[in-house]
Write an enzyme that holds these catalytic residues in place. Structure first.
Site, PDB file in Angstrom:
ATOM      1  N   HIS A   1       0.836  -1.195   0.000  1.00 20.45           N
ATOM      2  CA  HIS A   1       0.000   0.000   0.000  1.00 20.45           C
ATOM      3  C   HIS A   1       0.876   1.251   0.000  1.00 20.45           C
ATOM      4  O   HIS A   1       2.059   1.196   0.325  1.00 20.45           O
ATOM      5  CB  HIS A   1      -0.952  -0.030   1.198  1.00 20.45           C
ATOM      6  CG  HIS A   1      -2.066  -1.030   1.035  1.00 20.45           C
ATOM      7  ND1 HIS A   1      -3.378  -0.663   0.907  1.00 20.45           N
ATOM      8  CD2 HIS A   1      -2.046  -2.385   0.952  1.00 20.45           C
ATOM      9  CE1 HIS A   1      -4.132  -1.750   0.758  1.00 20.45           C
ATOM     10  NE2 HIS A   1      -3.334  -2.807   0.789  1.00 20.45           N
TER      11      HIS A   1
ATOM     12  N   HIS B   1      -3.592   0.835  -2.623  1.00 18.70           N
ATOM     13  CA  HIS B   1      -2.450   0.102  -3.180  1.00 18.70           C
ATOM     14  C   HIS B   1      -1.444   1.086  -3.776  1.00 18.70           C
ATOM     15  O   HIS B   1      -1.826   2.119  -4.330  1.00 18.70           O
ATOM     16  CB  HIS B   1      -2.897  -0.850  -4.289  1.00 18.70           C
ATOM     17  CG  HIS B   1      -3.813  -1.933  -3.831  1.00 18.70           C
ATOM     18  ND1 HIS B   1      -4.369  -2.837  -4.691  1.00 18.70           N
ATOM     19  CD2 HIS B   1      -4.266  -2.268  -2.603  1.00 18.70           C
ATOM     20  CE1 HIS B   1      -5.130  -3.680  -4.017  1.00 18.70           C
ATOM     21  NE2 HIS B   1      -5.092  -3.340  -2.745  1.00 18.70           N
TER      22      HIS B   1
ATOM     23  N   HIS C   1      -6.316  -2.089 -10.958  1.00 16.04           N
ATOM     24  CA  HIS C   1      -5.844  -3.252 -10.213  1.00 16.04           C
ATOM     25  C   HIS C   1      -5.784  -4.475 -11.119  1.00 16.04           C
ATOM     26  O   HIS C   1      -6.610  -4.650 -12.009  1.00 16.04           O
ATOM     27  CB  HIS C   1      -6.803  -3.515  -9.045  1.00 16.04           C
ATOM     28  CG  HIS C   1      -6.457  -4.717  -8.234  1.00 16.04           C
ATOM     29  ND1 HIS C   1      -5.398  -4.737  -7.369  1.00 16.04           N
ATOM     30  CD2 HIS C   1      -7.020  -5.943  -8.174  1.00 16.04           C
ATOM     31  CE1 HIS C   1      -5.339  -5.930  -6.801  1.00 16.04           C
ATOM     32  NE2 HIS C   1      -6.314  -6.682  -7.279  1.00 16.04           N
TER      33      HIS C   1
ATOM     34  N   HIS D   1      -1.427  -2.438 -10.446  1.00 20.18           N
ATOM     35  CA  HIS D   1      -0.740  -1.504  -9.559  1.00 20.18           C
ATOM     36  C   HIS D   1       0.655  -2.058  -9.298  1.00 20.18           C
ATOM     37  O   HIS D   1       0.845  -3.284  -9.291  1.00 20.18           O
ATOM     38  CB  HIS D   1      -1.465  -1.392  -8.210  1.00 20.18           C
ATOM     39  CG  HIS D   1      -2.889  -0.965  -8.293  1.00 20.18           C
ATOM     40  ND1 HIS D   1      -3.842  -1.432  -7.418  1.00 20.18           N
ATOM     41  CD2 HIS D   1      -3.522  -0.116  -9.134  1.00 20.18           C
ATOM     42  CE1 HIS D   1      -5.005  -0.873  -7.703  1.00 20.18           C
ATOM     43  NE2 HIS D   1      -4.841  -0.075  -8.745  1.00 20.18           N
TER      44      HIS D   1
ATOM     45  N   ASP E   1       0.539  -4.664  -6.496  1.00 18.73           N
ATOM     46  CA  ASP E   1      -0.307  -5.857  -6.629  1.00 18.73           C
ATOM     47  C   ASP E   1       0.533  -7.135  -6.655  1.00 18.73           C
ATOM     48  O   ASP E   1       1.085  -7.500  -7.692  1.00 18.73           O
ATOM     49  CB  ASP E   1      -1.152  -5.783  -7.907  1.00 18.73           C
ATOM     50  CG  ASP E   1      -2.251  -4.743  -7.841  1.00 18.73           C
ATOM     51  OD1 ASP E   1      -2.560  -4.272  -6.730  1.00 18.73           O
ATOM     52  OD2 ASP E   1      -2.798  -4.402  -8.909  1.00 18.73           O
TER      53      ASP E   1
ATOM     54  N   ARG F   1      -8.336  -5.516   6.077  1.00 19.90           N
ATOM     55  CA  ARG F   1      -6.891  -5.649   6.252  1.00 19.90           C
ATOM     56  C   ARG F   1      -6.620  -6.369   7.571  1.00 19.90           C
ATOM     57  O   ARG F   1      -6.869  -5.833   8.641  1.00 19.90           O
ATOM     58  CB  ARG F   1      -6.251  -4.265   6.222  1.00 19.90           C
ATOM     59  CG  ARG F   1      -6.560  -3.540   4.921  1.00 19.90           C
ATOM     60  CD  ARG F   1      -6.136  -2.083   4.933  1.00 19.90           C
ATOM     61  NE  ARG F   1      -6.615  -1.422   3.718  1.00 19.90           N
ATOM     62  CZ  ARG F   1      -6.162  -0.265   3.273  1.00 19.90           C
ATOM     63  NH1 ARG F   1      -5.223   0.399   3.946  1.00 19.90           N
ATOM     64  NH2 ARG F   1      -6.645   0.257   2.164  1.00 19.90           N
TER      65      ARG F   1
END
Length: 154
Positions: free
Chosen positions: A49, A64, A72, A81, A84, A144
């Site tokens: 991130h 991200h 994404h 990204h 990713d 998360r």
């Protein structure tokens, strides 16, 4: 240039782990390895991130890491990204042994991940193929579970 980095993952629940990074050449691939425990069995989204800010837990790490303003995707996709990294797979004991090699992240330059936050998510990352807007941003990977700032290692 730093050639090694490390991240200690912690969350509000049982999920924790240590992830290592190594890049032998400035434009070479980054090897990512380590172990995460306390997960539910199955796939879990795994992303770098944007911010190295964990002051409000993992939510303050932002979206991200995406310096190229792309949608994404999966780690092997052209459209993705920088952060990713796809999914990690936890076994029946809740342990994910991580072994990834990625050529988009770096330990230096514009795609440098040092000082940013690594996050392991509640659900599987659909790799941008979920058919809705959230899929193109987060992969529908859910909350998360654990995170940590990636730091330079010896």
């Amino acid at each position: 240039m730093a050639t090694k980095a490390v991240c200690v993952l912690k969350g509000d629940g049982p999920v924790q782990g240590i992830i290592n990074f190594e890049q032998k050449e400035s434009n070479g691939p980054v090897k990512v390895w380590g172990s995460i425990k306390g997960l539910t069995e199955g796939l879990h989204g795994f992303h770098v991130h944007e911010f190295g800010d964990n002051t409000a837990g993992c939510t303050s790490a932002g979206p991200h890491f995406n310096p190229l303003s792309r949608k994404h995707g999966g780690p092997k996709d052209e459209e993705r990204h920088v952060g990713d990294l796809g999914n990690v797979t936890a076994d029946k004991d809740g342990v994910a042994d991580v072994s990834i090699e990625d050529s988009v992240i770096s330990l230096s330059g514009d795609h440098c991940i040092i000082g940013r936050t690594l996050v392991v998510h509640e659900k599987a990352d659909d790799l941008g193929k979920g058919g809705n807007e959230e899929s193109t941003k987060t992969g529908n990977a859910g909350s998360r579970l654990a995170c940590g700032v990636i730091g330079i290692a010896q």
